[in-house]
Write a protein that holds these residues in place. Structure first.
Motif, PDB file in Angstrom:
ATOM      1  N   LYS A   1      -8.256   7.510  -6.387  1.00 35.43           N
ATOM      2  CA  LYS A   1      -9.494   8.005  -5.773  1.00 35.43           C
ATOM      3  C   LYS A   1      -9.324   8.290  -4.281  1.00 35.43           C
ATOM      4  CE  LYS A   1     -12.423   5.481  -9.047  1.00 35.43           C
ATOM      5  NZ  LYS A   1     -13.415   4.388  -9.215  1.00 35.43           N
ATOM      6  N   GLY A   2      -8.090   8.257  -3.803  1.00 30.28           N
ATOM      7  CA  GLY A   2      -7.851   8.608  -2.400  1.00 30.28           C
ATOM      8  C   GLY A   2      -7.720   7.437  -1.450  1.00 30.28           C
ATOM      9  N   GLY A   3      -7.748   6.212  -1.951  1.00 28.87           N
ATOM     10  CA  GLY A   3      -7.593   5.036  -1.074  1.00 28.87           C
ATOM     11  C   GLY A   3      -6.125   4.764  -0.798  1.00 28.87           C
TER      12      GLY A   3
ATOM     13  N   ALA B   1       0.825  -1.218   0.000  1.00 30.24           N
ATOM     14  CA  ALA B   1       0.000   0.000   0.000  1.00 30.24           C
ATOM     15  C   ALA B   1       0.855   1.263   0.000  1.00 30.24           C
ATOM     16  CB  ALA B   1      -0.932  -0.010   1.212  1.00 30.24           C
ATOM     17  N   ILE B   2       1.843   1.305   0.881  1.00 31.47           N
ATOM     18  CA  ILE B   2       2.650   2.530   0.980  1.00 31.47           C
ATOM     19  C   ILE B   2       3.471   2.735  -0.289  1.00 31.47           C
ATOM     20  CG2 ILE B   2       4.601   1.385   2.150  1.00 31.47           C
ATOM     21  CD1 ILE B   2       3.256   4.935   2.841  1.00 31.47           C
ATOM     22  N   GLU B   3       3.927   1.634  -0.907  1.00 29.79           N
ATOM     23  CA  GLU B   3       4.692   1.767  -2.160  1.00 29.79           C
ATOM     24  C   GLU B   3       3.821   2.330  -3.276  1.00 29.79           C
ATOM     25  OE1 GLU B   3       7.000  -1.139   0.273  1.00 29.79           O
ATOM     26  OE2 GLU B   3       4.873  -0.942  -0.252  1.00 29.79           O
ATOM     27  N   MET B   4       2.566   1.863  -3.374  1.00 32.10           N
ATOM     28  CA  MET B   4       1.654   2.374  -4.401  1.00 32.10           C
ATOM     29  C   MET B   4       1.331   3.854  -4.173  1.00 32.10           C
ATOM     30  SD  MET B   4       1.015   0.129  -6.702  1.00 32.10           S
ATOM     31  CE  MET B   4      -0.295   1.027  -7.523  1.00 32.10           C
ATOM     32  N   GLU B   5       1.162   4.235  -2.920  1.00 35.17           N
ATOM     33  CA  GLU B   5       0.849   5.638  -2.624  1.00 35.17           C
ATOM     34  C   GLU B   5       2.031   6.545  -2.940  1.00 35.17           C
ATOM     35  OE1 GLU B   5      -1.564   8.841  -1.400  1.00 35.17           O
ATOM     36  OE2 GLU B   5      -1.968   6.783  -2.060  1.00 35.17           O
ATOM     37  N   LEU B   6       3.237   6.112  -2.585  1.00 29.38           N
ATOM     38  CA  LEU B   6       4.429   6.907  -2.913  1.00 29.38           C
ATOM     39  C   LEU B   6       4.628   6.983  -4.418  1.00 29.38           C
ATOM     40  CD1 LEU B   6       6.964   5.676  -0.181  1.00 29.38           C
ATOM     41  CD2 LEU B   6       5.773   7.876  -0.278  1.00 29.38           C
TER      42      LEU B   6
END
Length: 540
Positions: free
Chosen positions: A472-474, A413-418
């Protein structure tokens, strides 16, 4: 006019440089990544490494990469960052290697197109700064309280269980997660010295037969005749810790003795006996009931203590003796002239018990309680060794949670957000590093992609779904290993300390930059351990 040939390097020296050398180094690192990538995540595979007669089965990145015996100088950089990640935070050793490999692979196309490596390095370092800044903003702080309440404890247990998700003991993660948190919370809150957590492996039994001793436990040491007559259980004993040898020594081995009258020889023998008896009487007079020494305790002393219903153990490993001192409040003495209550240790119960086929000395109910011992059980040596490595990683994770008090969601999750944040940042960059930052951002998707592949999912579908969720902010959406899809991994309690991610990103970026900055390799013909010319980049 013909220019004279200048010989600069010794004959047989191998030199390679330029673009070809950079590509060769990147390919060597890719070979290491290829070995490790299938070990990532809860569904990662194990590697069996056979060195001489020793067999190791593990999916721990640092363990595998150290046993590979890599000789390629560029690829050894990945081994170094994996070890540094293990030493610094204890987990994420596979992630850091995969990230470094992804960054290098992203740079490969730029190198082939003729982009100067320094431009790539500059872009990577800028992107790393942005990623670490946003990681700190995304991290969720753990609740700060003076006392360790139940909510905070639950958070620590979930972090410990996340570290065990990808390990051999995944099915027992709740059992070991509670045990690990108990162990770390017994340490001094300011220092959190994990060297005071002893781990003892005892073959036999089930893995769930493992247990925690709130004190110190170590294997019965070598003992002389008379040991069987000593008591094996004490309530509220006084403990003396020594660095003194208690053996009958022949003084002629330490000095040259000359006598003119043979009748005086008996006086010398009597003096030797008096020296040892004086030492033993000083210990008995101190009121001690348990005597531990780092140096040998001989047969005379063993029988002497047995006759007086005292327990002794010589040749106690130094690390165990120091842990007994930390737990009982005793001090290790190098002299017997000043044994008093202040330097002696205390505990509520000492007993020698049978665990498997071994005898163990246990000190429990210790007043200081700054140290604990984990007794790990299992059917095979390789299984117990992997359990120990897994528990060590989990201990380090809990320690970092307590020290840094910030967590992020796992499961990619954190890798995708970064990755999303960096792609947006790259759109605002006006120079040529925009493409490089965008490629750096794309490399982060390696982690969720590999998690999905190792679980047997369609990684393309998973990545597309994750991109849509994050757009979308997830921000906490990652790979759902259990249901083959995506989920909010923060709500699923897949938590990791933020320091693990920040350390792995910084280390992977720096390793990639170092490898990209090397444009020439010179091999001395007398260098040992390097592959011969013509040998593939990955050797032995």
């Amino acid at each position: 006019m013909i220019q004279p040939q200048i010989v600069l390097l010794k004959e047989g020296t191998d030199t390679s440089q330029g673009k070809g050398q950079l590509i060769s180094n990147i390919n060597a690192c890719a070979a290491v990544v290829e070995i490790l990538k299938t070990t990532l995540g809860p569904r990662g595979m194990d590697k069996l490494i056979h060195v001489n007669n020793k067999v190791t089965i593990s999916n721990d990145g640092a363990t595998i990469i150290q046993l590979l015996d890599i000789v390629h100088p560029a690829a050894k950089t990945l081994a170094d960052i994996s070890k540094s990640q293990d030493d610094e935070v204890g987990d994420g050793t596979t992630t850091v290697v995969l990230l470094a490999g992804a960054f290098l692979n992203a740079a490969k196309s730029f190198i082939e197109d003729g982009v100067n490596p320094q431009v790539i390095i500059r872009g990577y370092r800028k992107a790393c700064q942005v990623a670490l800044k946003n990681l700190r903003e995304l991290a969720v702080p753990l609740e700060q309280k003076q006392d360790m309440d139940s909510n905070r404890r639950v958070m620590l247990e979930r972090c410990a269980q996340t570290a065990l998700n990808s390990k051999l003991i995944e099915n027992q993660k709740e059992f070991f997660g509670k045990m690990v948190v108990d162990a770390v919370l017994h340490l001094d809150r300011d220092e959190l010295d994990i060297d005071l957590i002893g781990i003892k492996n005892v073959a036999g039994g089930s893995v769930t037969d493992s247990f925690l001793v709130e004190g110190v436990s170590f294997k019965k040491t070598f003992s002389y005749a008379g040991f069987e007559q000593q008591p094996k259980k004490f309530l509220n004993p006084i403990i003396v810790l020594l660095n003194v040898e208690l053996e009958l020594k022949s003084e002629r081995s330490n000095a040259e003795i000359r006598i003119s009258d043979p009748s005086k020889y008996q006086a010398i023998v009597d003096a030797e006996w008096k020296i040892i008896y004086d030492k033993l009487n000083l210990i008995v007079d101190s009121g001690a009931q348990i005597i531990l020494s780092k140096l040998p305790i001989g047969d005379l002393a063993t029988q002497f203590f047995a006759d007086r219903d005292l327990f002794c153990a010589g040749r106690v490993p130094e690390v165990d003796l120091e842990r007994v001192a930390a737990a009982t409040g005793g001090q290790i003495q190098t002299s017997l002239r000043d044994l008093n209550e202040e330097v002696c240790g205390k505990c509520s119960l000492f007993e020698e018990i049978q665990i498997g086929k071994e005898r163990y000395n246990m000190f429990s109910g210790c007043p200081e309680a700054k140290t604990v011992t984990l007794i790990l059980r299992g059917g095979a040596e390789q299984f117990i060794a992997e359990t120990e490595r897994s528990v060590h990683d989990s201990i380090m994770i809990v320690k970092r949670c307590l020290q840094h008090n910030a967590i992020v969601a796992g499961g990619g999750a954190i890798e995708m957000e970064l990755s999303r944040i960096l792609k947006e940042y790259a759109r605002d960059v006006t120079d040529k590093t925009a493409l490089i930052i965008s490629a750096y951002a794309q490399a982060f998707e390696t982690i969720p992609r590999q998690l999905a592949q190792n679980a047997g999912f369609d990684s393309t579908d998973i990545l597309n779904e994750l991109r849509a969720k994050h757009a979308k902010g997830g921000k906490w959406y990652g790979v759902d290993i259990e249901n083959e899809g995506t989920c909010d991994t923060f709500q699923k309690f897949v938590w990791e300390p933020a320091v693990v991610k920040s350390n792995s990103i910084a280390a992977a970026t720096e390793a990639a930059c170092i490898i990209l900055s090397v444009d020439e390799t010179i091999r001395n013909p007398k260098s040992e351990g390097l592959p011969d010319q013509g040998t593939p980049p990955m050797a032995r």
